[in-house]
Design an enzyme around this catalytic site. Structure first.
Site, short mmCIF file in Angstrom:
data_model
loop_
_atom_site.label_atom_id
_atom_site.label_comp_id
_atom_site.label_asym_id
_atom_site.label_seq_id
_atom_site.Cartn_x
_atom_site.Cartn_y
_atom_site.Cartn_z
N LYS A 77 0.83 -1.21 0.00
CA LYS A 77 0.00 0.00 0.00
C LYS A 77 0.86 1.25 0.00
CE LYS A 77 -2.33 -0.69 3.67
NZ LYS A 77 -1.56 -1.92 3.96
N THR A 79 3.92 1.54 -1.07
CA THR A 79 4.57 1.63 -2.37
C THR A 79 3.62 2.22 -3.40
OG1 THR A 79 5.96 -0.28 -1.85
CG2 THR A 79 5.74 0.30 -4.18
N ARG A 100 2.00 7.04 7.28
CA ARG A 100 2.29 6.78 8.69
C ARG A 100 3.79 6.63 8.91
NH1 ARG A 100 -0.73 1.43 9.89
NH2 ARG A 100 -0.18 1.09 7.71
N LYS A 111 7.66 -7.81 9.05
CA LYS A 111 6.92 -7.11 7.99
C LYS A 111 7.79 -6.12 7.24
CE LYS A 111 2.51 -4.79 7.17
NZ LYS A 111 2.99 -3.59 6.47
N ALA A 279 -3.21 -0.86 12.48
CA ALA A 279 -4.61 -0.95 12.07
C ALA A 279 -5.31 -2.17 12.62
CB ALA A 279 -4.71 -0.94 10.54
N PHE A 307 -3.34 -2.31 6.48
CA PHE A 307 -3.90 -3.62 6.17
C PHE A 307 -5.04 -3.52 5.16
CE2 PHE A 307 -2.10 -4.46 10.54
CZ PHE A 307 -0.97 -5.11 10.06
N PHE A 387 4.29 -7.63 -9.01
CA PHE A 387 5.50 -8.21 -8.45
C PHE A 387 6.26 -8.94 -9.56
CE2 PHE A 387 3.43 -7.14 -4.61
CZ PHE A 387 4.33 -7.23 -3.56
N TRP A 415 6.61 -0.22 -8.36
CA TRP A 415 7.81 -0.71 -7.67
C TRP A 415 9.00 -0.69 -8.63
CZ3 TRP A 415 11.39 -4.58 -8.32
CH2 TRP A 415 12.21 -4.87 -7.23
#
Length: 562
Positions: A77, A79, A100, A111, A279, A307, A387, A415
């Site tokens: 998110k 990214t 954030r 993570k 979250a 999330f 990806f 990305w």
């Protein structure tokens, strides 16, 4: 096609970037000299007085980036948020980003950080992912100062009649440390305090973090801090920070942390990074001040919520927009091939392998999140965050399914290609906003009962058939109504991996019940937390934490930070 051994790490890309001195960033935004403070060469704190000057300026359009239920590594998110912000500027729009602040818990754990990735990052990423400007440390200090003042009050005679068995204010630290979940304080005799059971939460689960992110100015901050419930008497009357006379000192400790942090992306798009509640156990959004300030300084502000849409987006739309008087214009729902295959039953070690059938099975999860945003009455677009291991066939299947369902969908290659990879998404976002087809509504009404609010979220957002309340939760609800807290919104504490409260139930589970085992008042923040499942407010480190790969070279440059 990118060859895997040629792919640079996030930190390599970040360290090779060309950053604009922060003074130039500030001047480009039209910020006056007395409205900012430099924190080194590439970071700045923006004064709250800036909001006073910009009060009558027109607000820019607010774009929320959310996602489907993620894998343990997250679905990008941040990214996509960074990439979309860069892309909007690339197509000639005046855009800013509001994110954030990363917590050291996930940074050192499994993570990773929250500075984006690849060629869609905010920089300096090493600073942002570590101590940054010290905001989270200030929150840790303020939280623990209140704990110390409370224990000192108990030790010095306990004039307020605090029942030491009913103290709810723990201590915090910004790290995953399961061994601190349950502790005994005050051992060692009369001079060492009064023995009682306690524990630690992670700092980003602190109510003070939530308050920092929802307060509109220092006066509001102090008012909210005063309302925090720290304990109860033997007759179950709440004791607050105001009762302890602590709100002034706490506000003093937080006065600089209240100022949003200005940095930039790899493509020099301005970004405000401020606040970072989780979250799954808090409301998962950056600060109201940063989002509103970005909206005053730009025509488009791209922000994110933690999330999936069942958590971050629901809380952004039901809690943050109300607290901050924010009118959202568009929602971007990030979906990844790997997460959809996970929801289709593929083990996490096999997510890189092509599996079209599993992908199709997992589409039900995306369908529910789209349904949720539709219920909020907001325009939306699915962004396929590409990806390296995604096959063309998998992307084609996902794209065709969205088109067949009448869902706007765009492939985002941010990305690998930064803003250029998000141009199509940016154009789609602008066109959907300009169409103005929105009818924003929240999931429940202020005067609904606590049970009705929780049930509305469980049924409308999660797809549950109903809610079961433990006997303890039922007693708490009766008490909260007596205290006058029934009008507060609900902040659900729930696993991020499933629409249900069971992390093993992937996809779109059916005929399940949400069990609320306990409630927690966050009166200062302005919501009631409903605890479900086994959600931990103090996470633990994995078997091989990311910290094992981190180091610093002889020149002081970070190594192994993603």
């Amino acid at each position: 096609m990118i060859v895997m051994n040629e792919v640079k790490s996030d930190i390599q890309i970040a360290q090779e970037s060309s950053m604009v001195p922060i003074k130039e960033m500030v001047e480009g935004l039209g910020i006056n000299e007395n409205e900012w403070e430099p924190y080194g060469h590439y970071k700045a704190k923006l004064s709250l007085s800036l909001m006073d000057r910009l009060e009558k300026e027109k607000d820019g359009k607010v774009i929320l980036v959310t996602a489907i239920n993620p894998t343990t590594a997250g679905e990008g998110k941040s990214t996509c948020t960074v990439g979309l912000g860069q892309a909007l500027n690339k197509i000639g729009k005046n855009a800013m980003i509001a994110l954030r602040e990363p917590s050291l818990g996930p940074t050192m754990g499994i993570k990773g950080g929250a500075a984006g990735g690849g060629y869609s990052q905010v920089v300096p990423m090493e600073d942002i992912n570590l101590h940054f400007t010290g905001d989270i440390h200030a929150i840790t200090t303020a939280h623990n100062a209140l704990a110390a003042m409370m224990d000192n009050h108990i030790h010095r005679g306990n004039e307020l009649g605090i029942d030491v068995r009913k103290v709810v204010w723990k201590r915090v630290m910004d790290m995953n440390d399961r061994s601190l979940r349950e502790v005994i304080v005050g051992l060692g005799g009369p001079l060492k305090g009064v023995p009682r059971e306690s524990g630690f939460d992670i700092t980003v689960a602190s109510e003070i973090m939530a308050i920092l992110c929802l307060a509109t100015d220092l006066k509001d901050l102090k008012k909210r801090l005063a309302k925090m419930v720290v304990a109860y008497t033997s007759t179950d009357e709440p004791i607050t920070a105001k009762d302890l006379g602590a709100e002034g000192a706490l506000t003093l400790l937080l006065k600089d942390a209240m100022k949003p942090n200005l940095v930039q992306t790899l493509e020099n798009t301005p970004a405000l990074i401020h606040g970072g509640p989780f979250a799954n156990i808090a409301h998962g959004c950056n600060s109201v001040i940063a989002t509103k300030m970005a909206a005053k300084l730009s025509d488009y502000v791209v922000t994110e919520a933690g999330f999936g849409a069942d958590l971050g987006a629901e809380k952004f739309l039901d809690i943050k927009t109300k607290a901050g008087d924010i009118d959202p214009d568009l929602v971007v729902i990030v979906a990844t091939i790997r997460a959809l295959k996970m929801h289709g039953g593929v083990p996490k070690d096999n997510l890189k392998e092509e599996n079209v059938e599993a992908l199709k099975e997992g589409l039900s999860n995306l369908a529910k999140h789209v349904d949720t945003i539709r219920q909020f009455g907001l325009p939306h677009v699915v962004a396929i965050n590409r990806f390296l291991h995604d096959s063309d066939q998998e992307i084609q299947v996902l794209t065709q399914w969205c088109e067949q369902q009448g869902i706007n969908v765009v492939l985002a290659d941010v990305w690998a290609n930064g803003g250029e990879g998000g141009v199509e998404l940016a154009n789609k976002a602008v066109s959907l906003i300009e169409e103005g087809d929105k009818n924003f509504t929240r999931m429940y009404k202020t005067d609904d009962s606590i049970q009705e609010k929780i049930t509305a979220i469980a049924q409308r957002v999660y797809g549950a058939k109903g809610v079961e309340f433990s006997s303890y939760a039922k007693k708490q609800i009766a008490d909260y109504e007596r205290y006058g807290w029934a009008d507060l919104p609900i902040c659900m504490a729930k696993t991020q991996y499933s629409l249900s409260d069971d992390p093993t139930k992937l996809g779109r589970p059916k005929d399940f019940t949400i069990t609320v085992r306990e409630l927690k008042p966050s009166v200062g923040a302005g919501f009631i937390v409903a605890l479900t499942g086994d959600v931990m407010t103090m996470p633990g480190l994995p078997k091989e934490p990311a910290a094992l790969k981190m180091d610093v070279d002889e020149n002081g440059r970070a190594v192994g930070l993603f």
